[in-house]
Each structure stands twice: as C-alpha cells, then as structure tokens.
Design a protein around this motif. Structure first.
Motif, short mmCIF file in Angstrom:
data_model
loop_
_atom_site.label_atom_id
_atom_site.label_comp_id
_atom_site.label_asym_id
_atom_site.label_seq_id
_atom_site.Cartn_x
_atom_site.Cartn_y
_atom_site.Cartn_z
N THR A 9 17.01 32.83 46.46
CA THR A 9 16.51 33.64 45.33
C THR A 9 17.60 34.17 44.41
O THR A 9 17.38 34.32 43.21
N CYS A 10 18.78 34.53 44.96
CA CYS A 10 19.78 35.21 44.12
C CYS A 10 21.20 34.85 44.57
O CYS A 10 21.40 34.38 45.69
N ILE A 11 22.15 35.09 43.67
CA ILE A 11 23.57 34.75 43.92
C ILE A 11 24.44 35.91 43.43
O ILE A 11 24.12 36.54 42.42
N ASP A 12 25.57 36.15 44.13
CA ASP A 12 26.60 37.04 43.58
C ASP A 12 27.96 36.59 44.09
O ASP A 12 28.10 36.15 45.23
N TRP A 13 28.97 36.69 43.22
CA TRP A 13 30.33 36.24 43.53
C TRP A 13 31.23 37.43 43.81
O TRP A 13 31.04 38.52 43.27
N THR A 14 32.28 37.20 44.64
CA THR A 14 33.36 38.19 44.78
C THR A 14 34.22 38.12 43.51
O THR A 14 34.20 37.11 42.80
N ASP A 15 34.99 39.18 43.26
CA ASP A 15 35.77 39.25 42.01
C ASP A 15 36.84 38.17 41.89
O ASP A 15 37.23 37.79 40.79
N CYS A 24 21.54 40.58 45.83
CA CYS A 24 22.66 40.92 46.71
C CYS A 24 23.90 41.09 45.83
O CYS A 24 24.09 40.35 44.86
N PHE A 25 24.73 42.07 46.17
CA PHE A 25 25.89 42.39 45.33
C PHE A 25 27.11 42.68 46.19
O PHE A 25 27.01 43.42 47.17
N PHE A 26 28.26 42.12 45.82
CA PHE A 26 29.53 42.47 46.46
C PHE A 26 30.08 43.74 45.82
O PHE A 26 29.89 43.98 44.63
N GLU A 27 30.82 44.51 46.62
CA GLU A 27 31.53 45.66 46.08
C GLU A 27 32.77 45.14 45.35
O GLU A 27 33.21 44.00 45.57
N GLU A 28 33.34 45.96 44.46
CA GLU A 28 34.49 45.53 43.66
C GLU A 28 35.70 45.23 44.54
O GLU A 28 36.07 46.04 45.40
N ASN A 29 36.31 44.03 44.34
CA ASN A 29 37.49 43.59 45.09
C ASN A 29 37.35 43.76 46.59
O ASN A 29 38.26 44.23 47.28
N SER A 30 36.17 43.40 47.09
CA SER A 30 35.89 43.60 48.51
C SER A 30 34.85 42.59 48.97
O SER A 30 34.13 42.00 48.16
#
Length: 899
Positions: free
Chosen positions: A146-152, A192-198
């Motif tokens: 359903t969804c995508i999120d990348w690391t920084d 879904c979301f990654f935290e900043e630089n983590s």
C-alpha cells in the motif's frame, strides 16, 4: 491555425496522491487523466498538455522536481518532463500500481503492485535505451502493498501492506539487515515513515493506531555485503535471467518469521510505543497520512473529513479540525513544513492549509455533479459556470481559479449568462427562480419568479442588460422581467412544447425562441412582444444562436441538422448535416452499435465565433465540431478527451470484456473495499455493499467562444476545457518578401527608419523580433511612427499590443502606443468595428487586468506616503520648540523629499 488545449477549469482534484514540488511553492494534483500544477506563490493554475489513457491513481515526483511518473488505473505509466511539459517515455506495469516513490538521491524509484515491491533505476541519471530498468524485485508481504517510505540516505525503504505488516528492505544488499515483517497492527497499513537520519520507524493502520518502532542500529551501522557473496548472488541472478525471456532483475525474498540464528547480530526492531487516535464513531477509518521529518509533524486524515496534527515521537495533539464531511483521500506536506495539502475525492476538493497561522493558502472545489452551462464575460477575463449541484461559480481565465461561488439555488442550474457590463451574472434553475448576482459585492441582489412555479430550462438577456427572458419546460411559456425593478413585464405564450433555447439579437430588440414543437419564433420587443416571424423546422428544435452582427440565425434540431436563416427576410440560407460528424461512442451496456445509436443523436449546443465566420457545435459525444458557415464544411474536429475511464469513448466494444452471459460491465463489484462510504449498512463490517461504481458518460453540455476571439471553452464530463490560440511557437508570415530577413530589419532599425522596420517585422511575424523593434523606438518618435503606419498594419499592431501587455513590464511605453494608435486611426477603425471587435476586446481585457493590479498598489502606496508624512509632521511639531531654525529647514527639505 487551430486552437490548442490550454487549460482545465472546474475540476481541481479527482483521485490519487498530491505532491509538492521541490521548492514547496507549487502543488501537483491529478485531475482525471490529466495533471494540474498549482503555483501557490503566484496564484496560478496550469494543466499540463498531456493525458493518460485512464484516470491517474498515483504520481511519483523526482527529488529535483524535473521528472514525474504518472500511473493510471491499469498500470500504464508516463514519464513526464515538468520542465518541457511533455511525455518522455511510456511504460506498462501490466497490473494496477498502488504507489510510486523516488529515492531522496534520485537514483532509484520503488513501485508497489500486488504483494511485491519493484526497485527500478531512475531515468535520466545515465544514458540508457530503456528509461525503466528493473534492478530488484522484493518478495515478503502476503497481501497487496500500500505505501512506501525511504530513509534520508536512500539505503533502505519501508513497504506497508494490507496483510497488516510492514517490511524494511535495503536498496543495496546489507550484511546485517535481514528482511522480516513488523506486525503489531489489526488493520491495513495506511502509511509508514522513517525518522530523520535514522532507521526508527512509524507505522499507521486504518483502525487509527500508530506504532513506534526503534531500531538498534544507526544508518552508518549498516554493513555492506562481502564482495564474494555479492558476486555469487549477482551470477545466480544473471543465470536466472538467461533462462527467462526478459530480464527481471534480482529477486530478494524476505521471511515473515526468521529463526533466532538468522537474527543474531543483525538489525533488530522493537516496538516502544503504540498510540490510538481519538476516533469519532465506530466506522471512522484513517484514510491518509503524511509526516514531515524535520519538524516531526504527523498529519492524519479520516473518512469523516476530520484531520489531526500530532508532534512525534511524544504524540502530542496540536490541532484537530474538520474540512468537510467526505473522506480525505490524500495528504501532502511541503518541504518547509508550513503548508499541508488535502484532497477529497468525493467532493473534488483541494485545500492547502497553513497550520501555524490557521489560514487557507488555497481553497478550491469543482462542481459536485456535471457542469451544464457556461458564459464568458464581455472582456473574456471571467467564465461563469452552472452545475447540476445548484452552484454558480465564477472563474478567472488567467489564473484558472474560482474566486466566488453562489449557492442560493435549491436545484440544478440550467443556464448562466453575463450582462453587457460584465458585473452582473444571471442564472436560471429548475427550482423556479432566475437569480442575478453582483460581482462587486458578491451577493444575490435580484430574484425573478413566475406567477406559477415553473422549471426554467433556458435564459437570455438583451444587449442593454435591462430585459431578462427565461423559458419554461413545463408550462411552455417565456417569462420577461425588468432587471431594474425586478417586475414581471410579460408572459409570452404560443409554443406548444417545452422551450429549449432563447437568444437575443445583439443589434436589435428581437428575441428568438426555440421549442420542441418544431418551431422557432421571433418576438419583437418594441412591438409589444408580438410574434414577428415563425420558422417551421423539420424536427424538434434544441438550440438557437444569433451571429455576433445579428444578421443570421443558426438553429440545431433533433434530426442532427444545423440550419442557417436570414431572419429579416425569413429565408433559409444554408444547412449542415452534422450527425455523422458527431461520431458517437458505444456505451458498455448498449444493445445496439454506435452507428445505429448515432441516428437518433444531434447537436445540443451551438456558438458562433467572435468574427461570425465559423460555428462551434457539440453534443453527446467526445467531439466538438467547428464549421465554416459560408462554405458549410467541417473545418476541424476537436477530441475533448481520451480518458477511457469514461463511458461511450470507443466506437466498438472490447471483445475481451464480453462473455457468454453478456458484458463484464454488468458485474458490479460494489464498494466493499477502500472506496466504500464511511457509514455502512447494519451488520456490514467493511465498506458499504450497497455502494455502486459507475462510469460517467462523455458529453459536451455547452460550448462558448471568447469575445476576444482568442479562445473557446466547453463544459464536459471532464470539466471546463479551454482551447486557445498559441501563437508563440508558430511561424506565420504575412506578405513576406525575399528582402525581409531579421538582419535586414535590424539594419533598417539602426538607420532609424522605424516605420519601415515595424512593417518588415510584422511581415516576418515573429513575436520576439516585433517586440525588439517596437521597444527600440524612442518614446518621442511614437507619434510620428503611428501617423505614418499603413492602415493594414494597425490591426496587427493592436493585436500585438494586447498580447504584449500580458507579459511585458513596459506598461507606460505600450500604453502610449495604444493611445496614439487609437487616437490617430480611431475613425478608420470605427468603420470596421464589427471585424475589429475581438481585437479591441482583447486589448481592453489586458489593460483592465493591469489597471486593477496597479490601482490597488498605487492606493496602498498613497496611503503609506500619507501615513509617513503625518508621522514626520507630528514629530516635527514636537521638536519645533527645541530645534534651531537651521534644523527646521532640514526637516522641511526631508518632508519635501518624502513628497
């Protein structure tokens, strides 16, 4: 040369994800099978001149903002350049795609379809023959992704699934990262979301639950795969590819439940918190979410139109507001984190909200149902539309935004028009009222009604704006009111069928009325509204229109014919057989072929061009035809849409959709999935099984030519489409001679033969060269050049000035030119006023727009100067007693300088 598609108004959002551009000042919004770009800083909207075959469901925007991937309902993708505004490449994913996301470094992008995630090399980073090169295929989820999120740093990406699990995958092979599922949810993963630089992760599910996942490894702690292992895997992948017909990239399989040995010394995730949103009602599903990593701002939208703003990781509520009562389909946050965009597909709403000041940056909504009618203002600057939802909207043609909506009607609006002043809008409705709206104060200042309730089907206003006429479809009468007093002046009876169309002669006090009783009647206003003439037509009359000079009448009937009449002598001057030009499509559930169905179809809307030489005609098909009136031939057919998500688009049915039991379109899957409404029937757990999908039929309900003659508009199932003459990229010479070259023109200009240089530039007819020549003429020479300019070029000069006003910053210089030309050639131009009217109106529109902008700025500056003077004088009076006479003189000189 024919007009080109220039804009889509009336619809701002349909479905799919919203995306902010890199600078955060513009917003990309999918509108059916097209894409609109909203410039929020300059308050303008532009629809890109490209279209997909079906409705767009997801948009992927590259980090540098130059490329976008548009994917439609069946998985057909377009790679689009946002700089050149053109299609670079086409690709077919073979199955519906749920989401597309570029990596932050712009080198890769991920596509989710079925239960897989596909990693592709991003196009444009290196020279390749195929723009879409598959790198890896990731297996893991059991249900649709359903969804995508990348690391920084673009090392890893997370994928959410309908099986209530979230997977973290590596864009490259990492020795200490194994792929397994993160559970903890009881419903579909929405985001879904990654935290900043983590590698820390947030997952949000449809039942309004948020899980916070902590990772024991930093991004720098990811170890690359040893070269030996990587080489083995690469060789195995190449061997697999040799067995296959086409390369499928590297296949990577994740494990839902890895053993302890496999997880030892590997990256581990642990759930540190689980939060629940404050839901209102049992069936208020969470439908969309967005997260801004730098400010830790989480925005969530619900099926009831409510949205929440939370600060993570502490889950502190900042705001909880409602924007509508419809499902929020998409949310996006710009790069600075100040603006939040919301899209509601149910009502077609698009909102951009600045959460810190709690104010709207943009608030637009199209007509809920289809548009029925439109009208241009006399200067062509505004368009008014009326819809079946009972709303009357006024749009600015230069910005493409709706700036006022009138909601006074209780039923569908059937006709709208402007008065000759351009400041009053009239609308007729099935609720039995005709209403007049003031565009200065934005209010309904007149309401016209009939003695007995009647449903009004058409409307006309005379050239003075004093007489308002409306036709009834149930009592077969025409009602005449006075705009000044609001009183009913007369009721015209005589027709024996519903009144289908009304039109006032622009030059005389004569009203033409068309009816289903196969007649067109002319009523003389100066002769107590007596019937001046009755024309008998062979079939039911649907629409009637006067030529702009008032000397000819066009009539469209149910038999598909357009007939032309000299109404003064009651003689038919010509006819066009237009049924075959309509080229009907076959609907999915039609029992008869399109060719047979076309025999009963006809044009339902007509409009003359500004010069009266051509006529536009549209009806229940995807084509708008433009005919030459004198020659009575078809000049061009405009295909208004190529969107196959609409019905009646194809002439022949697709045999692949036919079964022994009939068409597959008869099988309705219902709204059991995501598209279901928020409140279901009793006992239904998922969506509403009574909800039905439907395909709107493609049709043109109204066409109108702009009074400036530069564009025309059509209200269709897609929205309000604008077509205009784009002369910027066209070489269109005029009386060209062998000696007329750019170098010769510049040589003539250097010899200060300004009139000759201008004439030569117009002969070559290149806009940039004309501008260069005109701006090289000193302002002191303008009078002399204007007086010596041949009459033939005065019209072309005025047309150039009108277009130059829209882009040039030399306002005063061009105003001097316009003033001198009109003063010196005014009498000669007056003799050709009918032919020149579109050019003059185009010029007036351009000057009027600048006048409105500059006058506001000047008033504000005058106010500021007065305020500064008042302050300086006040301070000067206080200091007067203390200061020396010399200081007083200095103060006076300061105030003089301010003046």
């Amino acid at each position: 040369l024919p007009p080109q598609f220039s804009g889509l108004l009336g619809t701002v959002y349909r479905r799919g994800n919203l995306s902010f551009t890199r600078d955060g000042n513009s917003l990309l919004s999918p509108v059916g099978n097209r894409i609109s770009l909203f410039d929020l800083k300059n308050n303008k909207c532009e629809t890109l001149p490209l279209a997909t075959r079906l409705n767009i469901v997801c948009v992927g925007l590259s980090p540098d903002g130059s490329l976008a991937i548009l994917v439609d309902e069946e998985g057909a993708a377009l790679l689009v350049s946002l700089i050149g505004k053109c299609v670079i490449h086409q690709f077919y994913f073979h199955k519906p795609v749920h989401s597309v996301s570029f990596s932050p470094d712009g080198k890769k992008f991920v596509v989710t379809k079925d239960n897989l995630a596909y990693l592709y090399h991003a196009p444009g980073k290196k020279r390749e023959f195929n723009a879409f090169v598959l790198d890896k295929t990731y297996y893991g989820p059991y249900d649709e992704t359903t969804c995508i999120d990348w690391t920084d740093d673009s090392k890893c990406f997370a994928v959410g699934s309908k099986d209530m699990s979230t997977w973290v995958f590596g864009a490259e092979r990492w020795a200490n990262l194994i792929y397994y599922s993160l559970g903890g949810h009881k419903d579909v993963i929405v985001a879904c979301f990654f935290e900043e630089n983590s590698l820390d992760l947030y997952t949000i599910s449809q039942d309004a639950a948020l899980c916070v996942w902590q990772c024991d490894t930093e991004l720098d702690g990811l170890k690359p795969m040893p070269p030996k292992d990587a080489a083995k895997e690469k060789k195995a992948a190449e061997d697999d590819e040799e067995l296959l017909e086409e390369p499928k990239g590297e296949e990577i399989h994740g494990k839902a439940d890895p053993s302890e040995e496999e997880t030892r010394n590997k990256v581990k995730y642990s759930r540190v918190a689980k939060y629940f949103f404050n839901k209102e009602g049992d069936f208020n599903n969470l439908t969309a979410a967005a997260y801004h990593k730098k400010t830790h701002l989480l925005v969530t939208g619900f099926a009831s139109g409510v949205f929440h703003l939370h600060e993570l990781p502490d889950f502190n509520l900042i705001h909880s507001l409602s924007i509508s009562d419809q499902r929020i389909a998409s949310i996006s946050i710009n790069c600075t984190g100040d603006w939040i965009a919301f899209g509601c597909s149910g009502l077609g709403q698009l909102l951009v909200w600045e959460w810190q000041s709690e104010s709207y940056v943009l608030k637009q909504q199209g007509h809920f149902n289809s548009m029925v009618s439109l009208a241009y203002s006399p200067d062509g600057q505004y368009i008014v539309t009326g819809g079946e939802d009972g709303k009357v909207k006024v749009w600015n043609t230069s910005s493409s935004f709706c700036f006022v909506t009138f909601t006074e009607h209780n039923s569908g609006v059937t006709a709208v028009t402007f008065t000759s002043t351009g400041y009053v809008v009239l609308s007729a409705s099935l609720d039995g009222t005709v209403r007049a709206f003031d565009l200065h104060r934005y209010r309904n200042f007149r309401t016209f009604t009939s003695p007995r309730p009647s449903q009004f089907s058409c409307l006309a206003v005379d050239s003075s704006g004093e007489i308002v006429a409306a036709g009834s479809q149930d009592s077969f009468e025409i009602f005449i009111w006075s705009m000044q007093s609001g009183r009913l002046l007369d009721v015209l009876a005589g027709h024996e069928g519903p009144i289908s169309s009304l039109s006032f002669n622009p030059m005389k006090c004569v009203l033409a009325s068309a009816s289903w009783d196969k007649t067109v009647k002319l009523w003389d206003m100066l002769d107590s509204w007596r019937t001046k003439e009755t024309f008998i037509i062979n079939s039911d009359v649907l629409v009637v229109a006067f030529r702009p000079d008032g000397k000819e009448l066009a009539v469209a009937a149910l038999n598909g014919q357009i007939t032309f009449w000299d109404h003064d002598n009651a003689v038919q001057t010509g006819s066009i057989e237009g049924r075959h030009d309509l080229q009907m499509g076959r609907k999915e559930l039609d029992k008869i072929t399109a060719k047979q169905a076309a025999k009963g179809k006809s044009f339902t809307t007509l409009c003359y061009s500004a010069d009266g030489q051509s006529i536009l005609a549209g009806g229940l098909s995807k084509f708008v035809c433009i005919y030459n009136v004198k020659e009575q031939i078809l000049m061009k057919k405009f295909e208004i849409s190529c969107n196959h998500s609409l019905d009646a688009m194809e002439e022949y049915l697709d045999r692949r959709k036919m079964t022994e039991f009939g068409s597959m379109a008869l099988i309705d899957e219902g709204g059991g999935g995501d598209e279901g409404v928020a409140i279901p029937l009793p006992g239904v757990k998922r969506g509403d099984m009574s909800y039905r999908h439907f395909k709107p039929e493609i049709r043109v309900t109204c066409v109108r030519f702009c009074p400036t003659g530069r564009s025309w508009a059509a209200t269709t199932t897609e929205g309000l489409l604008l077509y205009s003459l784009d002369s910027g990229l066209i070489f269109d010479p005029f009386e060209l001679d062998i000696d007329v070259t750019p170098s010769n023109i510049r040589k003539t200009l250097s010899q200060k033969e300004y009139t000759m240089a201008i004439v030569m530039a117009f002969k070559l007819n290149e806009k940039k060269l004309i501008q260069e020549v005109i701006e090289a003429v000193p302002s002191s020479e303008v009078d002399v050049v204007c007086s010596s300019l041949p009459d033939l070029y005065v019209e072309k000069f005025l047309e150039f000035l009108a277009s130059a006003f829209e882009t040039s910053c030399h306002l005063e210089f061009y105003l001097i030119w316009a003033h001198k030309l009109l003063m010196l050639h005014g009498q000669k131009l007056k003799t050709r006023s009918v032919k020149l009217l579109p050019v003059i109106q185009f010029l007036q529109k351009s000057i009027q727009r600048h006048f409105e902008d500059v006058s506001k700025l000047c008033e504000w500056n005058i106010y500021n100067i007065k305020y500064a003077l008042a302050i300086s004088q006040q301070r000067g009076m206080k200091r007067a007693a203390e200061e020396t006479p010399g200081d007083e003189e200095e103060l006076d000189s300061d105030s003089d300088y301010l003046m």
